[in-house]
Scaffold this active site. Structure first.
Site, PDB file in Angstrom:
ATOM      1  N   VAL A   1      -1.194  -1.987   7.637  1.00  0.00           N
ATOM      2  CA  VAL A   1      -2.426  -2.684   7.264  1.00  0.00           C
ATOM      3  C   VAL A   1      -2.161  -4.089   6.727  1.00  0.00           C
ATOM      4  CG1 VAL A   1      -3.702  -0.564   6.826  1.00  0.00           C
ATOM      5  CG2 VAL A   1      -2.406  -1.620   4.960  1.00  0.00           C
TER       6      VAL A   1
ATOM      7  N   SER B   1       8.223  -6.175   0.557  1.00  0.00           N
ATOM      8  CA  SER B   1       9.395  -6.144  -0.312  1.00  0.00           C
ATOM      9  C   SER B   1       9.016  -6.275  -1.779  1.00  0.00           C
ATOM     10  CB  SER B   1      10.361  -7.264   0.060  1.00  0.00           C
ATOM     11  OG  SER B   1      10.821  -7.112   1.377  1.00  0.00           O
TER      12      SER B   1
ATOM     13  N   ASP C   1       9.481   6.680   8.088  1.00  0.00           N
ATOM     14  CA  ASP C   1      10.168   5.393   8.185  1.00  0.00           C
ATOM     15  C   ASP C   1      11.335   5.303   7.210  1.00  0.00           C
ATOM     16  OD1 ASP C   1       8.805   3.972  10.210  1.00  0.00           O
ATOM     17  OD2 ASP C   1       7.137   3.584   8.868  1.00  0.00           O
TER      18      ASP C   1
ATOM     19  N   ARG D   1      -4.807   7.986   8.204  1.00  0.00           N
ATOM     20  CA  ARG D   1      -3.674   7.225   7.672  1.00  0.00           C
ATOM     21  C   ARG D   1      -3.613   5.973   8.533  1.00  0.00           C
ATOM     22  NH1 ARG D   1       1.273   4.881   9.811  1.00  0.00           N
ATOM     23  NH2 ARG D   1       2.666   4.594   8.045  1.00  0.00           N
TER      24      ARG D   1
ATOM     25  N   GLU E   1      -1.048   1.944   4.869  1.00  0.00           N
ATOM     26  CA  GLU E   1       0.373   1.641   4.685  1.00  0.00           C
ATOM     27  C   GLU E   1       0.529   0.137   4.475  1.00  0.00           C
ATOM     28  OE1 GLU E   1       4.592   1.619   7.187  1.00  0.00           O
ATOM     29  OE2 GLU E   1       2.664   1.110   8.078  1.00  0.00           O
TER      30      GLU E   1
ATOM     31  N   ASP F   1      -1.939   2.569   9.823  1.00  0.00           N
ATOM     32  CA  ASP F   1      -0.604   1.992   9.977  1.00  0.00           C
ATOM     33  C   ASP F   1      -0.623   0.475   9.803  1.00  0.00           C
ATOM     34  OD1 ASP F   1       2.254   2.327  10.975  1.00  0.00           O
ATOM     35  OD2 ASP F   1       1.478   0.928  12.479  1.00  0.00           O
TER      36      ASP F   1
ATOM     37  N   LYS G   1       2.478   1.697 -19.597  1.00  0.00           N
ATOM     38  CA  LYS G   1       1.836   2.475 -18.549  1.00  0.00           C
ATOM     39  C   LYS G   1       2.792   2.635 -17.365  1.00  0.00           C
ATOM     40  CE  LYS G   1      -2.918   1.062 -19.578  1.00  0.00           C
ATOM     41  NZ  LYS G   1      -4.168   0.485 -19.009  1.00  0.00           N
TER      42      LYS G   1
ATOM     43  N   LYS H   1       9.908  15.750 -18.121  1.00  0.00           N
ATOM     44  CA  LYS H   1      10.959  14.760 -18.311  1.00  0.00           C
ATOM     45  C   LYS H   1      11.851  14.753 -17.082  1.00  0.00           C
ATOM     46  CE  LYS H   1      15.280  16.647 -19.150  1.00  0.00           C
ATOM     47  NZ  LYS H   1      16.630  16.115 -18.890  1.00  0.00           N
TER      48      LYS H   1
END
Length: 898
Positions: free
Chosen positions: A681, A708, A787, A677, A704, A679, A767, A870
């Site tokens: 990036v 925003s 986080d 994983r 990661e 961190d 989609k 659903k």
């Protein structure tokens, strides 16, 4: 947050290829960057770069182009309209005002902007006496309404909607109130326009407003000049003066800073700022073949303003080599260096654009051209020339023109077969991949391809073939029955099938985040997790993400120091190895949390700055990027966003990359990690990640990339294509060797569930609207992590609606990730049941989604034609099949075919 100049960004991504299906026509525009402010373009563009031009903008092909009227003796052989997006530069002002507030103790800092946009103030404070970081979060009572914390070092505050004007222009602003008796020494900020993705700075660095004192040579300080346009300005901000001792006898600088307080005075400043707005234009091209005169009549029409020049030629071969035809030529045509012709289009009668006609002999196979709007603005075809074929039927040269659309098809979900036999089902799943491989192999080996395709482009296709082959083989391996430990050695079960490793697993992974923000506190987390290993395996998890293992300044592990010291707050190296071995025994692979963007130094340089490293990787300040203003690096400029709390590592340095690759290989061998994983990036180019993954050969890797989403006046926009494009661009920069957390999907789920707006869960093409809708095999979906949730709570999922989120991600394509806090909670049995349903129905990262409802109060979909689901309070029941309820909970339900 420090920015990167826009030209540097494009140099770092010379061959970026997007997975979003966009047309191939682009505007190539050269422009001079603003001299007052630097800004960084967030990497959300999806275009190829022409070597002599930059700032490409999209031109979209329209399928319903108007047909040119012709006589009976002519035949239309080509007609198409392209939507062009043209940049226009707009100038405005950033204003900074410091003034007394409601009392002598309270003052206000107001930052404003006259340019329209979705403005956000990204800011933090510097406390008096704080060493090692210039950015910290301000106290709660200082944060304006609507502020959102960013990690643990900054705040983002949206600007107020314009209720006033400055010189007749709309005016956006943020007001920060502070107490002068506090321990805050300065306020640091940059402006962010979420609409365009630009970051605006002051002379290439963060704006800084000192409240107690400042260094005289600090060029980024504002408020130090008089007479900048505000009648009530009180002049220069009086601050302490830096007192320094002279150099010692050895010539070394031994300065000691002493700030002398003085009364705070108000000021007002204006800074010029530029922004590009996008104007829509169009280009129509049609070809008529005149049967009587055996000529082709090509017509061009555009609404681009000003003088438009067609820089053109003709070709007779498939290589599209430019030639100059014989006369006659259209009016206002000139020869350019005996290589091409230039024709100035005629203005339309209504003066809204221009047009032109070109009569050419039918012996030519096509018309090649680019458009020239002015000396610095050109339109071309995705880095190539426009090519208009002269024929009665247009045959696409797929191999020589391979690009985004074909890559999208290659990576599109493949529908699994319905046959009950497992061998048949695996075969159906891989047939689509094998078909694509055969198509690419036959195409690249053809005589036509060898003539028209560059060596570099052929290598890209070969790499795609290699990745598809590895994926198909890994699916085949995953279909082999799992034997008991007594029958097969552990290494035989867990060893990845090929050395060629894509880092994306088999497609059937279910990820567990194996810790939260508080897990370090006991000091025995590895031992605690060891006790839960069997339980996690029985719930159906196949991969677990473990916390950062290295020595770290912060107890959580995200401020790494000595990378080869694996004694952390979670436990020591021996305990970690025991845990990994146990997880392998119960069939769970492990991901190490690798923090590669930044590293904390062990020693100060001669200026007292922490940028000298110790331990086995004893780097000096050459390993730190040059544009990190806090740590005085001597490396190159950063290839991404800076993380302000620690020195940002310069991955462009070969010695840095070699050391990191060696360290990752050591972790794989010493600890037994199966993947990573990665961190933060956003801080460095994805191409470096590709290098690291190819060296360490992980079974699975996920980055990661968190920034925003797009909002308008506090409300999330429905269209988040720009956000997911930035994530896809990063994945693409890694050459598809890693996945990324689907932050787009998480954000959209937030708004859909909080506001009962489930229509948000379908994009304009029907989609899924997140990364899973574009590149599902690389989308790692999640609703919470250490986080966003836990005790940090930076972006907490809507309370009480977590199971709706899990019902969505555990039934949909992508690789779902489940947060540790939710696993061992009241949701445990429901999560386990959803995982079981996913596995029984073989839902995988490439599964197909048919969205059947996306309305205000309900979202429903059918996945792989064998599972229906659903979420939302609204009603939905699947039809056209023998469906039975598999699980039902608060505002969610899942059915399977009986």
């Amino acid at each position: 947050m420090s920015g990167v100049k826009i030209d540097s960004l494009f140099l770092l991504h010379p061959r970026t290829t997007s997975l979003k299906p966009v047309p191939r026509f682009h505007l190539i525009s050269k422009r001079t960057p603003p001299f007052h402010l630097n800004y960084r373009q967030t990497p959300n563009r999806r275009f190829s770069i022409c070597s002599r031009h930059f700032n490409p903008l999209e031109a979209v092909s329209s399928t319903d182009a108007p047909v040119v009227e012709t006589s009976e003796s002519t035949k239309v052989t080509f007609s198409e309209t392209f939507q062009l997006k043209r940049p226009e530069k707009v100038q405005g002002k950033i204003t900074i005002r410091l003034e007394n507030g409601k009392s002598e103790e309270y003052w206000n800092l107001t930052v404003g902007c006259t340019l329209p946009g979705k403005w956000v103030l990204h800011w933090g404070v510097n406390y008096i006496g704080d060493v090692g970081s210039e950015w910290d979060q301000p106290p709660l009572d200082m944060r304006p309404q609507g502020s959102v914390p960013i990690k643990d070092y900054a705040i983002e505050t949206p600007f107020d909607t314009p209720s006033a004007s400055l010189g007749g222009e709309p005016f956006y602003q943020v007001k920060i109130e502070f107490n002068t008796n506090s321990s805050i020494g300065a306020i640091n900020f940059v402006l962010k326009d979420e609409e365009s993705g630009h970051w605006y700075q002051h002379r290439g660095r963060d704006f800084k407003v000192p409240l107690t004192g400042y260094l005289e040579d600090e060029r980024t300080v504002v408020g130090a000049e008089k007479g900048l346009g505000w009648p009530e300005a009180l002049g220069k901000l009086s601050n302490g003066v830096l007192e320094t001792d002279s150099a010692d006898s050895n010539g070394e600088d031994t300065r000691e800073s002493k700030l002398r307080k003085s009364p705070l005075q108000g000021f007002y400043e204006e800074h010029s700022v530029f922004k590009e707005t996008i104007t829509d234009n169009s280009l129509s091209v049609s070809v008529n073949h005149c049967l009587e005169k055996t000529i082709n009549i090509l017509q061009i029409e555009t609404d681009l303003p000003g003088d438009v020049v067609v820089h053109w030629g003709v070709c007779k071969d498939e290589g599209k080599t430019w030639q100059i035809p014989t006369e006659p030529y259209p009016p206002k045509t000139s020869i350019f260096k005996n290589k091409a012709l230039r024709t100035l289009l005629q203005q339309k009668d209504d003066a809204r654009g221009s047009k032109g006609s070109f009569m050419l002999d039918e012996s030519f196979s096509g018309f090649v051209f680019v458009l020239k709007l002015n000396e610095n603005t050109w339109f071309n075809n995705h880095g190539k020339d426009f090519y208009i074929p002269f024929s009665n039927s247009v045959v696409a040269d797929e191999l020589s023109d391979i690009g985004e659309e074909q890559l999208q098809e290659l990576r599109a979900p493949v529908t699994s077969g319905k046959a009950p036999d497992s061998d048949q089902e695996v075969s159906a799943y891989t047939d689509g991949i094998i078909k694509e491989i055969r198509s690419l192999v036959s195409g690249i080996s053809s005589e036509k391809s060898r003539k028209t395709k560059s060596k570099e482009a052929q290598e890209i296709i070969l790499q795609e073939i290699e990745k598809l082959a590895a994926e198909a083989y890994s699916i085949f391996r995953s279909s082999i029955p799992t034997f008991k430990e007594t029958d097969v050695l552990e290494d035989e079960i867990l060893e990845p099938p090929l050395k060629i490793c894509s880092g994306t697993g088999t497609g059937h992974e279910i990820l567990c985040q194996g810790f939260n923000w508080e897990s370090h506190k006991s000091g025995k987390w590895y031992e605690e997790l060891l006790e839960k290993a069997s339980e996690l395996s029985s719930m159906g998890f196949t991969v677990i993400w473990l916390p950062p293992p290295t020595d770290s300044v912060s107890p959580e592990g995200y401020m790494p120091r000595d990378l080869y010291n694996l004694n952390s707050r979670y436990g020591n190296l021996d305990q970690l190895k025991v845990l990994v071995k146990k997880l392998h025994e119960v069939g769970i692979r492990t991901l190490g949390d690798a923090v590669l963007n930044h590293r904390c130094a062990q020693y100060k340089n001669q200026n007292g700055v922490w940028n000298i490293f110790g331990g086995r990787l004893n780097w000096d300040d050459r390993a730190v990027v040059a544009d990190d203003p806090h740590f005085q690096g001597r490396g190159n400029k950063s290839s991404g966003d800076n993380f302000h709390a620690a020195p940002n590592i310069d991955h462009s340095q070969e010695f840095v990359r070699n050391d990191i690759k060696e360290w990752l290989r050591w972790l794989r061998e010493e600890v037994g990690y199966d993947g990573w994983r990665l961190d933060f990036v956003r801080g460095f180019w994805g191409g470096y990640v590709k290098d690291y993954l190819e060296s360490s050969e992980p079974y699975f890797a996920v980055g990661e990339f968190w920034d925003s989403l797009s909002y308008s006046y506090g409300e999330m926009d429905h269209n988040q294509d720009a956000h997911r494009q930035r994530i896809v661009d990063w994945i693409n920069a890694t050459n598809g060797t890693a996945g990324a957390f689907d932050v787009t999907t998480k954000g959209i789920l937030h708004s859909a569930l909080e506001r009962c707006e489930y229509w948000r869960l379908s994009d304009e093409k029907g989609k899924p609207p997140g990364v899973m809708g574009w590149w599902p095999s690389r989308a790692v979906t999640f609703i919470e992590n250490h986080d966003t949730g836990s005790t940090q709570g930076h972006w907490r999922f809507p309370g009480g609606k977590e199971m709706q989120g899990y019902a969505y991600i555990l039934t949909h394509p992508g690789t779902p990730s489940v947060f540790f806090d939710h696993i061992f909670s009241d949701y445990k049995s429901e999560i386990a049941k959803l995982i079981s349903i996913r596995k029984q129905n073989k839902i995988n990262c490439r599964s197909t989604v048919n969205i059947v409802k996306a309305e205000r109060d309900v979202y429903a979909a059918i996945i792989d034609e064998k599972l229906a689901m659903k979420i939302g309070p609204g009603h939905y029941e699947p039809s056209n099949g023998n469906w039975s309820t598999a699980i039902e909970g608060r505002d969610y339900k899942v059915w399977v075919l009986s």
